[in-house]
Design a protein around this motif. Structure first.
Motif, PDB file in Angstrom:
ATOM      1  N   ALA A  23       1.766  22.809  30.948  1.00 17.99           N
ATOM      2  CA  ALA A  23       1.990  23.205  32.466  1.00 17.99           C
ATOM      3  C   ALA A  23       1.199  24.300  32.673  1.00 17.99           C
ATOM      4  O   ALA A  23       0.431  24.384  33.673  1.00 17.99           O
ATOM      5  CB  ALA A  23       3.449  23.530  32.772  1.00 17.99           C
ATOM      6  N   GLU A  24       1.078  25.320  31.736  1.00 22.89           N
ATOM      7  CA  GLU A  24       0.262  26.538  32.057  1.00 22.89           C
ATOM      8  C   GLU A  24      -1.365  26.148  32.067  1.00 22.89           C
ATOM      9  O   GLU A  24      -1.836  26.725  32.851  1.00 22.89           O
ATOM     10  CB  GLU A  24       0.527  27.255  30.686  1.00 22.89           C
ATOM     11  CG  GLU A  24      -0.354  28.574  30.568  1.00 22.89           C
ATOM     12  CD  GLU A  24       0.158  29.728  31.586  1.00 22.89           C
ATOM     13  OE1 GLU A  24       1.099  29.535  32.175  1.00 22.89           O
ATOM     14  OE2 GLU A  24      -0.648  30.730  31.715  1.00 22.89           O
ATOM     15  N   LYS A  25      -1.683  25.143  31.089  1.00 24.65           N
ATOM     16  CA  LYS A  25      -3.142  24.816  31.137  1.00 24.65           C
ATOM     17  C   LYS A  25      -3.446  24.006  32.521  1.00 24.65           C
ATOM     18  O   LYS A  25      -4.724  24.037  32.927  1.00 24.65           O
ATOM     19  CB  LYS A  25      -3.291  23.579  29.900  1.00 24.65           C
ATOM     20  CG  LYS A  25      -3.479  24.492  28.460  1.00 24.65           C
ATOM     21  CD  LYS A  25      -3.688  23.635  27.385  1.00 24.65           C
ATOM     22  CE  LYS A  25      -3.681  24.300  26.082  1.00 24.65           C
ATOM     23  NZ  LYS A  25      -3.642  23.628  25.083  1.00 24.65           N
ATOM     24  N   ARG A  55      14.469  23.655  28.390  1.00 24.90           N
ATOM     25  CA  ARG A  55      14.627  24.560  27.197  1.00 24.90           C
ATOM     26  C   ARG A  55      15.768  25.265  27.136  1.00 24.90           C
ATOM     27  O   ARG A  55      16.527  25.567  26.064  1.00 24.90           O
ATOM     28  CB  ARG A  55      13.326  25.564  27.052  1.00 24.90           C
ATOM     29  CG  ARG A  55      13.240  25.895  25.787  1.00 24.90           C
ATOM     30  CD  ARG A  55      11.716  26.949  25.621  1.00 24.90           C
ATOM     31  NE  ARG A  55      11.646  27.768  26.673  1.00 24.90           N
ATOM     32  CZ  ARG A  55      10.884  27.595  27.592  1.00 24.90           C
ATOM     33  NH1 ARG A  55      10.091  26.843  27.735  1.00 24.90           N
ATOM     34  NH2 ARG A  55      10.592  28.724  28.395  1.00 24.90           N
ATOM     35  N   LEU A  57       8.631  23.305  24.887  1.00 28.10           N
ATOM     36  CA  LEU A  57       7.538  24.439  24.644  1.00 28.10           C
ATOM     37  C   LEU A  57       6.233  23.861  24.865  1.00 28.10           C
ATOM     38  O   LEU A  57       5.397  24.290  25.699  1.00 28.10           O
ATOM     39  CB  LEU A  57       7.781  24.735  23.261  1.00 28.10           C
ATOM     40  CG  LEU A  57       8.550  25.926  22.888  1.00 28.10           C
ATOM     41  CD1 LEU A  57       8.833  26.230  21.063  1.00 28.10           C
ATOM     42  CD2 LEU A  57       8.714  27.144  23.693  1.00 28.10           C
ATOM     43  N   ASN A  58       5.947  22.605  24.392  1.00 33.94           N
ATOM     44  CA  ASN A  58       4.574  21.961  24.484  1.00 33.94           C
ATOM     45  C   ASN A  58       4.636  21.562  26.084  1.00 33.94           C
ATOM     46  O   ASN A  58       3.263  21.778  26.589  1.00 33.94           O
ATOM     47  CB  ASN A  58       4.724  20.792  23.710  1.00 33.94           C
ATOM     48  CG  ASN A  58       4.458  21.173  22.421  1.00 33.94           C
ATOM     49  OD1 ASN A  58       3.897  21.934  21.952  1.00 33.94           O
ATOM     50  ND2 ASN A  58       5.222  20.446  21.204  1.00 33.94           N
ATOM     51  N   ASN A  76      13.822  21.247  22.673  1.00 36.37           N
ATOM     52  CA  ASN A  76      13.386  22.689  22.753  1.00 36.37           C
ATOM     53  C   ASN A  76      11.542  22.571  22.375  1.00 36.37           C
ATOM     54  O   ASN A  76      11.133  23.046  23.286  1.00 36.37           O
ATOM     55  CB  ASN A  76      13.881  23.548  21.676  1.00 36.37           C
ATOM     56  CG  ASN A  76      13.521  24.726  21.437  1.00 36.37           C
ATOM     57  OD1 ASN A  76      12.534  25.234  20.571  1.00 36.37           O
ATOM     58  ND2 ASN A  76      13.782  25.635  22.433  1.00 36.37           N
ATOM     59  N   LEU A  77      11.317  21.914  21.499  1.00 38.17           N
ATOM     60  CA  LEU A  77      10.052  21.618  21.053  1.00 38.17           C
ATOM     61  C   LEU A  77       9.134  20.923  22.102  1.00 38.17           C
ATOM     62  O   LEU A  77       8.250  21.525  22.520  1.00 38.17           O
ATOM     63  CB  LEU A  77       9.906  20.656  19.787  1.00 38.17           C
ATOM     64  CG  LEU A  77       8.542  20.845  18.958  1.00 38.17           C
ATOM     65  CD1 LEU A  77       8.289  22.161  18.392  1.00 38.17           C
ATOM     66  CD2 LEU A  77       8.355  19.762  18.004  1.00 38.17           C
ATOM     67  N   ALA A  91       6.325  23.391  34.970  1.00 30.53           N
ATOM     68  CA  ALA A  91       6.634  24.595  34.226  1.00 30.53           C
ATOM     69  C   ALA A  91       8.484  24.710  34.055  1.00 30.53           C
ATOM     70  O   ALA A  91       8.912  25.252  33.293  1.00 30.53           O
ATOM     71  CB  ALA A  91       5.700  25.657  34.152  1.00 30.53           C
ATOM     72  N   ASP A 148      16.689  20.453  19.234  1.00 29.59           N
ATOM     73  CA  ASP A 148      15.336  20.910  18.588  1.00 29.59           C
ATOM     74  C   ASP A 148      14.368  20.441  19.157  1.00 29.59           C
ATOM     75  O   ASP A 148      13.527  20.848  19.588  1.00 29.59           O
ATOM     76  CB  ASP A 148      15.663  20.949  16.965  1.00 29.59           C
ATOM     77  CG  ASP A 148      14.729  21.519  16.395  1.00 29.59           C
ATOM     78  OD1 ASP A 148      14.106  22.630  16.605  1.00 29.59           O
ATOM     79  OD2 ASP A 148      13.797  20.859  15.726  1.00 29.59           O
ATOM     80  N   GLN A 149      14.348  18.849  18.987  1.00 31.93           N
ATOM     81  CA  GLN A 149      13.181  18.017  19.575  1.00 31.93           C
ATOM     82  C   GLN A 149      13.248  18.431  21.065  1.00 31.93           C
ATOM     83  O   GLN A 149      11.801  18.899  21.517  1.00 31.93           O
ATOM     84  CB  GLN A 149      13.621  16.738  19.379  1.00 31.93           C
ATOM     85  CG  GLN A 149      13.596  16.234  17.908  1.00 31.93           C
ATOM     86  CD  GLN A 149      12.296  16.309  17.485  1.00 31.93           C
ATOM     87  OE1 GLN A 149      11.267  15.943  18.026  1.00 31.93           O
ATOM     88  NE2 GLN A 149      12.196  16.735  16.075  1.00 31.93           N
ATOM     89  N   ALA A 192       5.666  23.349  28.738  1.00 33.87           N
ATOM     90  CA  ALA A 192       5.465  24.769  29.163  1.00 33.87           C
ATOM     91  C   ALA A 192       3.937  25.046  29.121  1.00 33.87           C
ATOM     92  O   ALA A 192       3.194  25.405  29.955  1.00 33.87           O
ATOM     93  CB  ALA A 192       6.194  25.621  28.806  1.00 33.87           C
ATOM     94  N   ILE A 193       3.269  24.758  27.790  1.00 39.22           N
ATOM     95  CA  ILE A 193       2.096  25.140  27.300  1.00 39.22           C
ATOM     96  C   ILE A 193       1.160  24.138  28.199  1.00 39.22           C
ATOM     97  O   ILE A 193       0.163  24.656  28.818  1.00 39.22           O
ATOM     98  CB  ILE A 193       1.744  24.861  25.661  1.00 39.22           C
ATOM     99  CG1 ILE A 193       2.688  25.825  25.093  1.00 39.22           C
ATOM    100  CG2 ILE A 193       0.438  24.959  25.693  1.00 39.22           C
ATOM    101  CD1 ILE A 193       2.652  25.684  23.663  1.00 39.22           C
TER     102      ILE A 193
END
Lengths: 552, 154
Positions: free
Chosen positions: A405-407, A423, A399-400, A395-396, A416, A392-393, A402-403
């Protein structure tokens, strides 16, 4: 009135009266005789005491005066005896005379009132001074003798002693005569008494004889009269005439006898009339009895038939009992076999019980093992949860990443891709842990259901063990019962045997009974002939009874 | 473009990666008394109190289920004065981020009410993913409620 009284007196009373009257007469005459004898005896003793005794004393006094006073005095004077002896003799004589005189005067003869007695009393009073004179002279003589005064002594003899002698003798003689006369008079009186007594006695005797003769006559006449009447009535009774009754008015013993006779005649009369009636009844009864006897004969024949039937039945019973006995033997064998089977069954059950015990132990072990399994599964679950958390950690984090990396735009493109890979791995891990979790969950539920099943199974084993023990106890009690039943069956068997025996005995008894019935039939025949005889006797009895004449 | 995917009940939704600051695990929030149900509470985010909205309450009239995959998405909320302030959104199954082209966007049939906070949809195989507009998801009343808060933060 007197006749009536006499007729009402009983014979016993009359006899007693008669005897008492005779007794009275005899007693009276006896008493009279006794009285006469008493009077005679009194007169005799009076004559002896009042006349004969004084006579003797007077005679002795006279003799003493002559021989012991006058003679010693004269002899002393003449010197024939010593003075002293004479004095003692004289003094002794004086004492003797006084003694005798006293005895005479002491006799009281006042009860004898005849003229001789009066003379005697007069003589006694006349003699008394002479006795005193004698006493005086003797005293002086004694003094003279003591003093040996010869002159005085001769003077005393001559002047005082000898002059007394003559009047003294005279008075004594008179007294003697008077006493004799008195005795004669007393004798005469006794003679008179005797004559009167004799007369009275003879009269009494004659009276007694006469009275007894008359009374005896009356008594005999009365008894003879009663006996004659009774004998007459007896004669009628002897001839069978029961109508005759005696009439007797006196109320004495014969009256009771006559009453008894009349009662007896009444009773006899009643009895005979009853007997006559009974004779007739007897005849009819005998006829009826004969009829009954015939009926009884028929009944006895029927009874014999019934007895034969009973004999057949009892034989059948005996046969049935013996066949039952065989059956009971079979039952006994079956019971024994059953007991044996049950015993072996019980052994098998005890083995099952042991097995059950082992199964219970095994079950407990399995449950313990399952518990361990459950624990392990729980640990696995814990590990899986940890892995899950990590996933779970991760995964979290991806996610963060990926976000971020997007930024970062173009610069973050490589990062990413890595984030996406991470993930995917985390997702795969999550799926895998989910599967593991699911499996662990399945294992846990399987274990817990297994534990439940095992518990249920253990419970069933336990209840089965209990059931088996129960069955074992029941089997034991069944065995006991069956074994207890065996003696009963044996007892029944014995009972059957005895029943068979009893039936045989009954059969024997019935054959005896049959004999008895035949004998009874014979007895009935005898009774028949007896009835014939009885009938004849009854006719004779009626004939005999008809001889009696009875007032209707 | 990057899309952060999540579920609200059975429906699949996504928000643009540009609006997202961070994804946080579901932590305990400070409750606001007498607030409407869709306001889940306040979150202490790096020393700043940030309001958190429950999207399940907004769309389904029920709170989101408290699961590990239920998370708080911290987004940039543009205020009327063109300043931005962080806003927490609670959604279920926030586990995926996908890259899609802008040309994949379609405008499906929507009710005027849905149109207020949905900006379009993307087809993913048989299923359809609705795009949620972060800026319109909070209505006037919520904005008024947190006006002062945001004013201070701003």
């Amino acid at each position: 009135m007197a006749t009536n009284f006499m007729s009402n007196l009983t014979v016993k009373g009359r006899l007693a009266g008669f005897v008492f009257f005779l007794l009275f007469l005899v007693t009276a005459s006896g008493l009279g005789g006794l009285n006469g004898m008493r009077i005679a005896n009194n007169a005799l003793s009076t004559v002896y005491m009042h006349q004969v005794v004084p006579l003797k004393n007077l005679k002795e006094i006279e003799d003493i005066f002559d021989e012991q006073i006058i003679e010693p005095a004269q002899k002393a004077l003449e010197g024939e005896i010593s003075w002293d002896v004479a004095r003692r003799m004289i003094e002794q004589a004086k004492l003797n005379i006084n003694q005798k005189w006293k005895e005479i005067t002491e006799i009281d003869s006042t009860s004898l009132k005849n003229e001789a007695e009066v003379r005697k009393m007069k003589g006694l009073s006349n003699t008394a001074p002479l006795i005193s004179a004698i006493n005086d002279v003797v005293a002086r003589l004694s003094t003279a003798l003591k003093n040996q005064d010869e002159e005085e002594l001769s003077h005393l003899i001559k002047n005082d002693l000898l002059p007394i002698e003559k009047p003294f003798r005279h008075h004594i003689g008179e007294l003697l005569n008077a006493s004799l006369d008195s005795a004669k008079i007393e004798y005469g009186r006794v003679q008179e008494n005797y004559r009167i007594s004799k007369f009275a006695f003879i009269v009494t005797l004659l009276l007694a004889i006469g009275v007894s003769l008359i009374a005896s006559l009356f008594l005999i006449k009365g008894i003879d009269h009663a006996l004659t009447i009774i004998r007459d009535a007896m004669g009628h009774l002897k001839n069978g005439d029961l109508t005759k009754r005696i009439e007797y008015n006196r109320k004495d013993e014969f009256g009771e006898v006559v009453e008894g006779f009349n009662l007896m005649a009444d009773y006899l009369s009643t009895l005979i009339s009853h007997v006559q009636k009974s004779g007739v009844q007897l005849a009819s009864s005998i006829t009826e009895f004969a009829a009954r006897t015939k009926e009884q004969t028929a009944m006895i024949n029927e009874q014999a038939a019934a007895v034969n039937e009973i004999a057949a039945s009892s034989n059948e019973i005996a046969a049935t009992a013996s066949s039952l006995k065989d059956t009971m033997n079979d039952v006994l064998q079956v019971a024994r076999d059953t007991a044996q089977e049950a015993s072996s069954g019980r052994e098998g059950l005890s083995r099952i019980d042991e097995t059950m015990g082992r199964m219970e132990e095994a079950t407990a072990t399995i449950v313990a093992k399952l518990g361990i399994l459950s624990e392990k599964a729980n640990k696995i679950a814990g590990v899986v949860q940890t892995i899950n958390k990590v996933a779970d950690q991760t995964n979290l984090l991806s996610l963060n990443a990926a976000i971020e990396a997007e930024k970062a735009g173009e610069y973050g493109a490589g990062f990413a891709v890595v984030a996406t890979e991470i993930r995917r791995l985390a997702d795969q891990t999550a799926v895998a842990t989910y599967d593991i979790e699911q499996m662990v969950h399945d294992v846990q539920s399987a274990v817990s259901s297994g534990v439940m099943e095992m518990d249920k199974f253990a419970e069933q084993v336990r209840s089965s063990a209990l059931d088996i023990r129960e069955i074992g106890t029941q089997l034991s009690s069944m065995i006991n019962k069956i074994q207890g039943l065996i003696p009963d069956i044996e007892a029944v068997n014995e009972g059957m045997e005895s029943q068979s025996l009893g039936a045989k005995q009954i059969s024997d008894a019935i054959s005896h009974l049959n004999d008895g019935a035949q004998k009874a039939a014979e007895a009935i025949n005898q009774i028949n002939s007896l009835i014939f005889e009885l009938n004849k006797s009854s006719l004779i009895l009626q004939d005999e009874i008809s001889r009696f004449k009875v007032s209707q | 473009m990057l899309l952060l995917n999540f579920h609200l009940g059975d429906g699949r939704y996504a928000i643009s990666g540009h609006d997202v600051i961070r994804v946080l695990p579901l932590v305990r929030l400070q409750k606001i008394h007498n607030a409407p149900p869709l306001v889940a509470g306040l979150l202490n985010y790096g020393g700043t109190l940030v309001p958190v909205i429950d999207l399940c309450q907004l769309l389904l009239n029920r709170p989101c289920e408290a699961m590990v995959s239920t998370r708080i998405i911290m987004v940039e909320y543009r205020l009327p004065n063109n300043e931005t302030s962080p806003l927490g959104l609670i959604a279920e199954d926030v586990t995926e981020a996908t890259y899609r082209d802008t040309s994949d966007l379609i405008s499906p049939f929507m009710s005027p009410e849905d149109r207020r906070y949905l900006s379009g949809a993307i087809l993913d195989g048989e299923e359809m993913i609705h795009l949620l507009d972060v800026q319109t998801v909070v209505g006037e009343e919520i904005r008024a409620m947190f006006h002062d808060q945001w004013a201070i933060n701003g």
